[in-house]
Enzyme design. Structure first.
Site: not given
Ligand SMILES: O=C(O)CCC(=O)C1=CC=C[C@@H](O)[C@@H]1C(=O)O
Ligand SMILES: [Mg+2]
Length: 324
Positions: A135, A163, A192, A237
């Site tokens: 992140k 991300d 991302e 997702k």
């Molecule tokens: O994408 C991944 O590897 C794990 C999931 C992830 O990072 C997330 C899942 C759900 C909400 C967020 O906190 C986050 C994202 O932003 O992508």
């Molecule tokens: Mg994301």
């Protein structure tokens, strides 16, 4: 003869889980159980606070309406349902009909939520593709750039997934890029959603040569999958997207446009996470899914997640909140 039950779960989360502006102390969701004769199908409906537009209560009310129709053998329109409801019910239906293959892709992109050194140790123990997710955008952009650069220097064959969740202005995104040496930029599989708007993110990709991926953008009403310069992947997702059919259609469109499709979690329980790992193996077999979110939980539900010691709650221990 058909019957249906909705169970409710509440699972304790690790103390450090922050979703956008809110601390997530417990993860709440529903398990749908469909029965037809001898056959059973389960699915999970778990709108994610701060990410899903529907609340838990709205999802439950809609699930009850749709499941009552199913019980009476009437047609269901999942394409107009809330994404979390459509995904959960479509998984339960697929399980009932034996359509979701059992084989799962448990290779995860380890999520760095704490000490970068822990992640380096974990990756050095990994055989095969060294993919990790970090992140960024939470602290100084400069610090993020230094961390990314450090990972690529420490593990030369790494494929980093970063991300930013749209947190950067164009200037902040540039500050980040400045600290990732040009020769290291190919170590970033994708970043991302670097900027607040998709236009700024596209400009960033063009100016820096850093590949980007769409996540939030995929969930915008007028989103269309297409090849764009600098865009290499879309993140799917399912809890935030919708039915299995809809997710599979997006995967197909991504492949047709030459993009990678990454199945990713919305913090489902170990039960939902297993179904996502199976969906990933089925539809995106050569891509590491984004499912390293079990570490954010303090308990598991129904189906264990590999190499996880956390306490387990079985289906029969859950409260039935609705049935027909
Ligand atoms: O994408 C991944 O590897 C794990 C999931 C992830 O990072 C997330 C899942 C759900 C909400 C967020 O906190 C986050 C994202 O932003 O992508
Ligand atoms: Mg994301």
């Amino acid at each position: 003869m058909r019957s249906v039950k909705l169970y409710q779960y509440q699972l304790p989360m690790d103390s450090g889980v922050i979703l956008r502006d809110q601390r997530l102390v417990t993860r709440q969701g529903l398990i749908v159980e469909l029965k037809q004769g001898e056959r059973v199908g389960l699915g999970e409906i778990a709108p994610l606070p701060e990410f899903s537009h529907e609340t838990f209560e709205q999802a439950q009310a809609q699930a009850e309406q749709l499941l009552a129709l199913w019980q009476q053998e009437q047609a269901l329109d999942l394409e107009t349902a809330f994404p979390s409801v459509a995904f959960g019910i479509s998984c339960a239906l697929a399980e009932l009909d034996g359509e979701l293959p059992q084989a799962a892709n448990y290779a995860v992109a380890p999520l760095c939520s704490g000490d970068p050194d822990d992640l380096i140790v974990r990756l050095n123990q990994t055989n095969g593709d060294k993919v990790a997710k970090i992140k960024v955008g939470m602290y100084e952009a400069v610090r993020d750039g230094i961390v990314a650069n450090m990972f690529i220097e420490a593990i030369p064959d790494i494929q980093l997934r970063l991300d930013a969740n749209r947190k950067w202005t164009p200037i902040k995104a540039q500050q980040f890029a400045k600290y990732v040496k040009p020769e290291h930029r190919q170590g970033i599989a994708f970043l991302e959603e670097p900027c607040t708007t998709p236009e700024d993110s596209l400009n960033f990709a063009e100016q820096t040569g850093i590949n980007i991926a769409w996540d939030e953008t995929v969930r915008e009403p007028r989103f269309e999958v297409k090849a764009q310069p600098g865009v290499v992947a879309i993140i799917i997702k399912p809890t935030l997207i919708g039915s299995l059919t809809h997710c599979i259609e997006l995967v197909k469109q991504a492949h047709a446009a030459g993009l990678t499709a990454v199945i990713s979690s919305s913090l489902e329980s170990s039960f939902g996470l297993n179904q996502l790992a199976r969906l990933a193996q089925w539809q995106t077999p050569n891509v590491i899914p984004g499912l390293d979110t079990m570490q954010l939980f303090k308990a598991q539900l129904i189906t264990p997640w590999p190499e996880t010691e956390l306490p387990m709650t079985s289906l029969t221990e859950l409260e039935v909140v609705w049935q027909k």
